[in-house]
Design a protein around this motif. Structure first.
Motif, short mmCIF file in Angstrom:
data_model
loop_
_atom_site.label_atom_id
_atom_site.label_comp_id
_atom_site.label_asym_id
_atom_site.label_seq_id
_atom_site.Cartn_x
_atom_site.Cartn_y
_atom_site.Cartn_z
N VAL A 1 20.08 -30.98 -15.64
CA VAL A 1 19.41 -31.00 -16.94
C VAL A 1 18.40 -32.15 -16.98
N GLY A 2 18.81 -33.32 -16.50
CA GLY A 2 17.91 -34.46 -16.48
C GLY A 2 16.72 -34.28 -15.57
N GLU A 3 16.94 -33.66 -14.42
CA GLU A 3 15.85 -33.48 -13.45
C GLU A 3 14.91 -32.34 -13.83
N HIS A 4 15.45 -31.27 -14.41
CA HIS A 4 14.65 -30.08 -14.70
C HIS A 4 14.20 -29.99 -16.14
N GLY A 5 14.80 -30.77 -17.01
CA GLY A 5 14.41 -30.75 -18.42
C GLY A 5 15.15 -29.71 -19.24
N ALA A 6 15.61 -28.66 -18.61
CA ALA A 6 16.35 -27.61 -19.31
C ALA A 6 17.07 -26.74 -18.29
N VAL A 7 18.18 -26.16 -18.73
CA VAL A 7 18.91 -25.20 -17.91
C VAL A 7 19.10 -23.96 -18.76
N LEU A 8 18.79 -22.81 -18.19
CA LEU A 8 18.94 -21.53 -18.87
C LEU A 8 20.06 -20.75 -18.18
N PHE A 9 21.10 -20.40 -18.93
CA PHE A 9 22.19 -19.59 -18.41
C PHE A 9 21.87 -18.12 -18.68
N GLN A 10 22.00 -17.27 -17.66
CA GLN A 10 21.72 -15.85 -17.83
C GLN A 10 22.88 -15.01 -17.31
N GLY A 11 23.17 -13.92 -18.02
CA GLY A 11 24.08 -12.91 -17.52
C GLY A 11 25.56 -13.18 -17.69
N PHE A 12 25.93 -14.18 -18.43
CA PHE A 12 27.34 -14.47 -18.65
C PHE A 12 27.84 -13.68 -19.84
N ASP A 13 29.11 -13.28 -19.80
CA ASP A 13 29.72 -12.47 -20.84
C ASP A 13 30.20 -13.39 -21.97
N ILE A 14 29.25 -13.83 -22.79
CA ILE A 14 29.55 -14.71 -23.93
C ILE A 14 29.24 -13.90 -25.18
N LYS A 15 30.24 -13.71 -26.00
CA LYS A 15 30.15 -12.78 -27.12
C LYS A 15 29.86 -13.42 -28.47
N SER A 16 29.96 -14.74 -28.59
CA SER A 16 29.75 -15.35 -29.90
C SER A 16 29.23 -16.77 -29.77
N GLY A 17 28.76 -17.27 -30.87
CA GLY A 17 28.34 -18.66 -30.92
C GLY A 17 29.49 -19.62 -30.69
N GLU A 18 30.67 -19.23 -31.14
CA GLU A 18 31.85 -20.08 -30.93
C GLU A 18 32.18 -20.19 -29.44
N GLU A 19 32.09 -19.06 -28.72
CA GLU A 19 32.34 -19.10 -27.28
C GLU A 19 31.31 -20.00 -26.59
N TRP A 20 30.04 -19.85 -26.97
CA TRP A 20 29.00 -20.68 -26.37
C TRP A 20 29.22 -22.15 -26.70
N GLY A 21 29.61 -22.45 -27.93
CA GLY A 21 29.89 -23.83 -28.33
C GLY A 21 31.01 -24.44 -27.50
N SER A 22 32.02 -23.64 -27.18
CA SER A 22 33.12 -24.15 -26.36
C SER A 22 32.67 -24.42 -24.93
N VAL A 23 31.75 -23.62 -24.44
CA VAL A 23 31.19 -23.87 -23.10
C VAL A 23 30.41 -25.18 -23.11
N LEU A 24 29.58 -25.37 -24.11
CA LEU A 24 28.80 -26.61 -24.21
C LEU A 24 29.71 -27.83 -24.29
N ALA A 25 30.79 -27.71 -25.05
CA ALA A 25 31.73 -28.83 -25.18
C ALA A 25 32.32 -29.19 -23.82
N CYS A 26 32.61 -28.19 -23.00
CA CYS A 26 33.15 -28.46 -21.65
C CYS A 26 32.12 -29.14 -20.76
N CYS A 27 30.86 -28.94 -21.08
CA CYS A 27 29.78 -29.58 -20.32
C CYS A 27 29.50 -30.99 -20.82
N GLY A 28 30.11 -31.36 -21.93
CA GLY A 28 29.85 -32.67 -22.52
C GLY A 28 28.62 -32.67 -23.40
N MET A 29 28.19 -31.48 -23.85
CA MET A 29 27.01 -31.36 -24.70
C MET A 29 27.42 -30.90 -26.08
N GLN A 30 26.51 -31.04 -27.03
CA GLN A 30 26.75 -30.58 -28.38
C GLN A 30 25.71 -29.53 -28.73
#
Length: 119
Positions: free
Chosen positions: A77-106
Motif C-alpha cells: 500500500v505504501g509503495e503503490h499508493g493503493a491496492v485493489l482487491f478483485q474477485g473475492f466472494d465478499i457479500k456485504s460491507g460488514e464482511e469487507w470491514g472485517s477484512v480491513l480490520a484484519c489488515c490493520g486498516m479502518q
C-alpha cells in the motif's frame, strides 16, 4: 512447447517491486496483476496494485490471508499508493470491514468529490 502453442518468458528482474509481489502471491490465495488496463504506472510502480482472487475465496479466507500478509500488504500500500482487491466472494460491507480490520486498516467514508462522473 507443444506444436501450435507459444511460450512467453517474463523477465521479472525488471520489476522493481518483485519481492513484494512474490511475497503477496506465494500461498495461492491471490494473484498479483502486472498488466491490467486499469493500472497506470506512477514512479515505476503499478497503480493501483491489483490483487485478484486466485481461486474462489470468501471473506474468512481473505481475513486469514490478510493476517498472514499484513506487513507485506501494508508495504505494498505504501509503495503503490493503493491496492485493489478483485474477485473475492465478499457479500456485504460488514464482511469487507472485517477484512480491513484484519489488515490493520479502518474503513473510511467517501465524502464529496469534485470529479466528473458518467454512468
Amino acid at each position: 512447447g507443444q506444436p501450435g502453442q507459444s511460450s512467453v518468458s517474463l523477465d521479472l528482474s525488471q520489476h522493481k517491486d518483485l519481492n513484494i509481489r512474490m511475497e503477496l502471491a506465494e500461498d495461492g490465495v491471490v494473484v498479483v496483476v502486472l498488466d491490467d488496463p486499469l493500472q497506470k504506472t506512477v514512479c515505476d510502480k503499478a497503480f493501483p496494485l491489483i490483487l485478484r482472487a486466485a481461486r474462489k475465496a470468501n471473506f474468512v479466507e481473505l481475513q486469514e490471508w490478510c493476517r498472514r500478509k499484513q506487513a507485506a500488504l501494508m508495504k505494498a500500500v505504501g509503495e503503490h499508493g493503493a491496492v485493489l482487491f478483485q474477485g473475492f466472494d465478499i457479500k456485504s460491507g460488514e464482511e469487507w470491514g472485517s477484512v480491513l480490520a484484519c489488515c490493520g486498516m479502518q474503513e473510511t467514508m467517501y465524502v464529496g468529490g469534485a470529479a466528473v462522473r458518467k454512468l
